[in-house]
Design a protein around this motif. Structure first.
Motif, PDB file in Angstrom:
ATOM      1  N   ASN A 136       0.823  -1.209   0.000  1.00  0.00           N
ATOM      2  CA  ASN A 136       0.000   0.000   0.000  1.00  0.00           C
ATOM      3  C   ASN A 136       0.859   1.262   0.000  1.00  0.00           C
ATOM      4  OD1 ASN A 136      -1.610   2.164   1.894  1.00  0.00           O
ATOM      5  ND2 ASN A 136      -2.933   1.120   0.402  1.00  0.00           N
ATOM      6  N   VAL A 137       1.963   1.236   0.711  1.00  0.00           N
ATOM      7  CA  VAL A 137       2.874   2.383   0.710  1.00  0.00           C
ATOM      8  C   VAL A 137       3.434   2.585  -0.693  1.00  0.00           C
ATOM      9  CG1 VAL A 137       5.081   3.276   1.576  1.00  0.00           C
ATOM     10  CG2 VAL A 137       3.435   2.264   3.167  1.00  0.00           C
ATOM     11  N   HIS A 138       3.811   1.497  -1.354  1.00  0.00           N
ATOM     12  CA  HIS A 138       4.310   1.615  -2.736  1.00  0.00           C
ATOM     13  C   HIS A 138       3.243   2.221  -3.645  1.00  0.00           C
ATOM     14  CE1 HIS A 138       8.323  -0.108  -2.642  1.00  0.00           C
ATOM     15  NE2 HIS A 138       7.873  -0.996  -1.775  1.00  0.00           N
ATOM     16  N   GLU A 139       2.017   1.799  -3.494  1.00  0.00           N
ATOM     17  CA  GLU A 139       0.925   2.367  -4.306  1.00  0.00           C
ATOM     18  C   GLU A 139       0.760   3.860  -4.033  1.00  0.00           C
ATOM     19  OE1 GLU A 139      -2.698   0.154  -3.676  1.00  0.00           O
ATOM     20  OE2 GLU A 139      -1.704  -1.741  -4.161  1.00  0.00           O
ATOM     21  N   ARG A 140       0.825   4.241  -2.774  1.00  0.00           N
ATOM     22  CA  ARG A 140       0.668   5.652  -2.425  1.00  0.00           C
ATOM     23  C   ARG A 140       1.844   6.492  -2.924  1.00  0.00           C
ATOM     24  NH1 ARG A 140       0.279   6.301   3.315  1.00  0.00           N
ATOM     25  NH2 ARG A 140       1.018   4.197   3.597  1.00  0.00           N
ATOM     26  N   LEU A 141       3.046   5.916  -2.898  1.00  0.00           N
ATOM     27  CA  LEU A 141       4.212   6.625  -3.431  1.00  0.00           C
ATOM     28  C   LEU A 141       4.104   6.797  -4.953  1.00  0.00           C
ATOM     29  CD1 LEU A 141       7.114   5.013  -1.362  1.00  0.00           C
ATOM     30  CD2 LEU A 141       6.167   7.320  -1.112  1.00  0.00           C
ATOM     31  N   GLN A 142       3.586   5.778  -5.634  1.00  0.00           N
ATOM     32  CA  GLN A 142       3.377   5.896  -7.080  1.00  0.00           C
ATOM     33  C   GLN A 142       2.360   6.989  -7.392  1.00  0.00           C
ATOM     34  OE1 GLN A 142       2.444   2.030  -8.752  1.00  0.00           O
ATOM     35  NE2 GLN A 142       4.134   1.093  -7.643  1.00  0.00           N
ATOM     36  N   GLU A 143       1.300   7.048  -6.621  1.00  0.00           N
ATOM     37  CA  GLU A 143       0.283   8.070  -6.825  1.00  0.00           C
ATOM     38  C   GLU A 143       0.850   9.459  -6.517  1.00  0.00           C
ATOM     39  OE1 GLU A 143      -3.559   9.758  -7.637  1.00  0.00           O
ATOM     40  OE2 GLU A 143      -2.425   8.026  -8.321  1.00  0.00           O
ATOM     41  N   LEU A 144       1.638   9.566  -5.458  1.00  0.00           N
ATOM     42  CA  LEU A 144       2.272  10.835  -5.133  1.00  0.00           C
ATOM     43  C   LEU A 144       3.166  11.279  -6.292  1.00  0.00           C
ATOM     44  CD1 LEU A 144       3.554  12.199  -1.904  1.00  0.00           C
ATOM     45  CD2 LEU A 144       5.255  11.941  -3.680  1.00  0.00           C
ATOM     46  N   ALA A 145       3.940  10.371  -6.856  1.00  0.00           N
ATOM     47  CA  ALA A 145       4.814  10.699  -7.987  1.00  0.00           C
ATOM     48  C   ALA A 145       3.990  11.186  -9.179  1.00  0.00           C
ATOM     49  CB  ALA A 145       5.650   9.483  -8.376  1.00  0.00           C
ATOM     50  N   ARG A 146       2.882  10.533  -9.455  1.00  0.00           N
ATOM     51  CA  ARG A 146       2.024  10.921 -10.586  1.00  0.00           C
ATOM     52  C   ARG A 146       1.469  12.326 -10.394  1.00  0.00           C
ATOM     53  NH1 ARG A 146      -3.072  11.256 -12.102  1.00  0.00           N
ATOM     54  NH2 ARG A 146      -3.938  10.618 -10.118  1.00  0.00           N
ATOM     55  N   VAL A 147       0.958  12.618  -9.211  1.00  0.00           N
ATOM     56  CA  VAL A 147       0.393  13.939  -8.934  1.00  0.00           C
ATOM     57  C   VAL A 147       1.503  14.995  -8.943  1.00  0.00           C
ATOM     58  CG1 VAL A 147      -0.811  15.343  -7.204  1.00  0.00           C
ATOM     59  CG2 VAL A 147      -1.582  13.006  -7.688  1.00  0.00           C
ATOM     60  N   PHE A 148       2.658  14.670  -8.385  1.00  0.00           N
ATOM     61  CA  PHE A 148       3.775  15.614  -8.369  1.00  0.00           C
ATOM     62  C   PHE A 148       4.181  16.013  -9.791  1.00  0.00           C
ATOM     63  CE2 PHE A 148       8.357  16.469  -8.490  1.00  0.00           C
ATOM     64  CZ  PHE A 148       8.411  17.573  -7.657  1.00  0.00           C
ATOM     65  N   VAL A 149       4.262  15.060 -10.688  1.00  0.00           N
ATOM     66  CA  VAL A 149       4.618  15.364 -12.080  1.00  0.00           C
ATOM     67  C   VAL A 149       3.591  16.308 -12.699  1.00  0.00           C
ATOM     68  CG1 VAL A 149       4.877  14.364 -14.396  1.00  0.00           C
ATOM     69  CG2 VAL A 149       6.033  13.313 -12.428  1.00  0.00           C
ATOM     70  N   LYS A 150       2.317  16.090 -12.414  1.00  0.00           N
ATOM     71  CA  LYS A 150       1.274  16.996 -12.914  1.00  0.00           C
ATOM     72  C   LYS A 150       1.445  18.402 -12.336  1.00  0.00           C
ATOM     73  CE  LYS A 150      -1.031  14.337 -15.649  1.00  0.00           C
ATOM     74  NZ  LYS A 150      -0.961  14.594 -17.093  1.00  0.00           N
ATOM     75  N   TYR A 151       1.790  18.504 -11.062  1.00  0.00           N
ATOM     76  CA  TYR A 151       2.033  19.811 -10.449  1.00  0.00           C
ATOM     77  C   TYR A 151       3.263  20.476 -11.069  1.00  0.00           C
ATOM     78  CZ  TYR A 151      -1.486  20.091  -6.768  1.00  0.00           C
ATOM     79  OH  TYR A 151      -2.659  20.236  -6.072  1.00  0.00           O
ATOM     80  N   CYS A 152       4.248  19.687 -11.466  1.00  0.00           N
ATOM     81  CA  CYS A 152       5.414  20.247 -12.160  1.00  0.00           C
ATOM     82  C   CYS A 152       4.985  20.860 -13.489  1.00  0.00           C
ATOM     83  CB  CYS A 152       6.474  19.163 -12.401  1.00  0.00           C
ATOM     84  SG  CYS A 152       7.343  18.647 -10.913  1.00  0.00           S
ATOM     85  N   GLU A 153       4.105  20.175 -14.202  1.00  0.00           N
ATOM     86  CA  GLU A 153       3.596  20.709 -15.471  1.00  0.00           C
ATOM     87  C   GLU A 153       2.841  22.015 -15.223  1.00  0.00           C
ATOM     88  OE1 GLU A 153       1.259  17.503 -17.114  1.00  0.00           O
ATOM     89  OE2 GLU A 153       3.026  16.210 -17.330  1.00  0.00           O
ATOM     90  N   LEU A 154       2.022  22.049 -14.187  1.00  0.00           N
ATOM     91  CA  LEU A 154       1.284  23.259 -13.841  1.00  0.00           C
ATOM     92  C   LEU A 154       2.240  24.395 -13.478  1.00  0.00           C
ATOM     93  CD1 LEU A 154      -1.285  24.872 -13.056  1.00  0.00           C
ATOM     94  CD2 LEU A 154      -1.109  23.794 -10.802  1.00  0.00           C
ATOM     95  N   SER A 155       3.227  24.096 -12.666  1.00  0.00           N
ATOM     96  CA  SER A 155       4.178  25.108 -12.217  1.00  0.00           C
ATOM     97  C   SER A 155       4.917  25.740 -13.392  1.00  0.00           C
ATOM     98  CB  SER A 155       5.185  24.488 -11.250  1.00  0.00           C
ATOM     99  OG  SER A 155       6.181  25.418 -10.891  1.00  0.00           O
ATOM    100  N   ALA A 156       5.224  24.950 -14.391  1.00  0.00           N
ATOM    101  CA  ALA A 156       5.957  25.465 -15.556  1.00  0.00           C
ATOM    102  C   ALA A 156       5.166  26.543 -16.291  1.00  0.00           C
ATOM    103  CB  ALA A 156       6.310  24.321 -16.503  1.00  0.00           C
ATOM    104  N   THR A 157       3.840  26.541 -16.142  1.00  0.00           N
ATOM    105  CA  THR A 157       3.002  27.520 -16.845  1.00  0.00           C
ATOM    106  C   THR A 157       2.714  28.763 -16.016  1.00  0.00           C
ATOM    107  OG1 THR A 157       0.888  26.606 -16.085  1.00  0.00           O
ATOM    108  CG2 THR A 157       1.861  25.628 -18.085  1.00  0.00           C
ATOM    109  N   LEU A 158       3.106  28.752 -14.741  1.00  0.00           N
ATOM    110  CA  LEU A 158       2.807  29.881 -13.848  1.00  0.00           C
ATOM    111  C   LEU A 158       3.976  30.857 -13.779  1.00  0.00           C
ATOM    112  CD1 LEU A 158       1.206  28.054 -10.803  1.00  0.00           C
ATOM    113  CD2 LEU A 158       0.035  29.458 -12.496  1.00  0.00           C
ATOM    114  N   SER A 159       3.658  32.123 -13.857  1.00  0.00           N
ATOM    115  CA  SER A 159       4.658  33.160 -13.643  1.00  0.00           C
ATOM    116  C   SER A 159       5.009  33.180 -12.165  1.00  0.00           C
ATOM    117  CB  SER A 159       4.122  34.513 -14.070  1.00  0.00           C
ATOM    118  OG  SER A 159       5.003  35.534 -13.671  1.00  0.00           O
ATOM    119  N   LYS A 160       6.278  33.338 -11.856  1.00  0.00           N
ATOM    120  CA  LYS A 160       6.716  33.419 -10.462  1.00  0.00           C
ATOM    121  C   LYS A 160       6.712  34.875  -9.963  1.00  0.00           C
ATOM    122  CE  LYS A 160       7.700  29.007 -10.709  1.00  0.00           C
ATOM    123  NZ  LYS A 160       6.854  28.447 -11.718  1.00  0.00           N
ATOM    124  N   THR A 161       6.342  35.791 -10.846  1.00  0.00           N
ATOM    125  CA  THR A 161       6.288  37.215 -10.525  1.00  0.00           C
ATOM    126  C   THR A 161       4.886  37.604 -10.116  1.00  0.00           C
ATOM    127  OG1 THR A 161       7.968  37.570 -12.227  1.00  0.00           O
ATOM    128  CG2 THR A 161       6.820  39.517 -11.408  1.00  0.00           C
TER     129      THR A 161
END
Length: 188
Positions: free
Chosen positions: A157-182
């Protein structure tokens, strides 16, 4: 995109073992990330005491520079005495308040009891909210029963949750790339 996997303690090896697994899962999703595991135990820590930054040792300067220059983070922390380790809080005290702004962050934590997961909600997330980081809604909390005698994760179950965390994190990385930091009022 530079991703820092931060092992925010100088004691133990469970948080580092969790980061190794997450790194593998992120690489399966997107192999283009530049990932580094930053291990606090590799540095001689000094307490933030108000002196100019260049008066701290070179290790602290290097660690803070890496933290400020990364594009995203996985923070791993043990829970000691119902709190995050002092070295982790001290590292945050070094950072410019805008250092993590709109950058993706995921959290993994390890503690001795099942109840210590609340430290993530009550202590760690508010610190990251102050920095205006893009904190993923899912975090993974582990405890001693999830590891074998070599500190390898044995709970499926921990492995499954870590895989899901990795998937969501990658999506947040994609979102972050589109946001201005200013801030909006500074745009032309």
């Amino acid at each position: 995109m530079k991703i820092l996997l931060v092992d925010g303690t100088v004691l133990g090896s469970k948080t580092g073992a969790i980061l190794v697994e997450i790194k593998k899962y992120i690489e399966k999703i997107d192999e283009n990330f530049d990932m580094e595991i930053l291990t606090f135990a590799n540095y001689e820590h000094q307490i933030v005491d108000g002196r100019p930054f260049d008066q701290y040792n070179t290790g602290m300067q290097e660690m803070v520079t890496k933290l400020e220059q990364a594009d995203g983070y996985i923070f791993a922390t043990p829970i000691f005495q119902g709190s995050i380790p002092g070295v982790l809080k001290n590292a945050f005290d070094f950072l410019n308040p805008k250092a993590l702004r709109y950058k993706p962050v995921s959290i993994v934590a390890n503690g001795g009891t099942h109840q210590h997961h609340l430290v993530v909600e009550n202590q760690f997330k508010p610190i990251l909210d102050y920095f205006r980081a893009l904190v993923t809604p899912n975090y993974v909390y582990t405890h001693a029963d999830h590891f074998d005698e070599n500190n390898m994760i044995i709970d499926p179950n921990v492995h499954e949750r870590l895989q899901e965390l990795a998937r969501v994190f990658v999506k947040y990385c994609e979102l972050s790339a589109t946001l201005s930091k200013t801030p909006i009022d500074q745009h032309e």
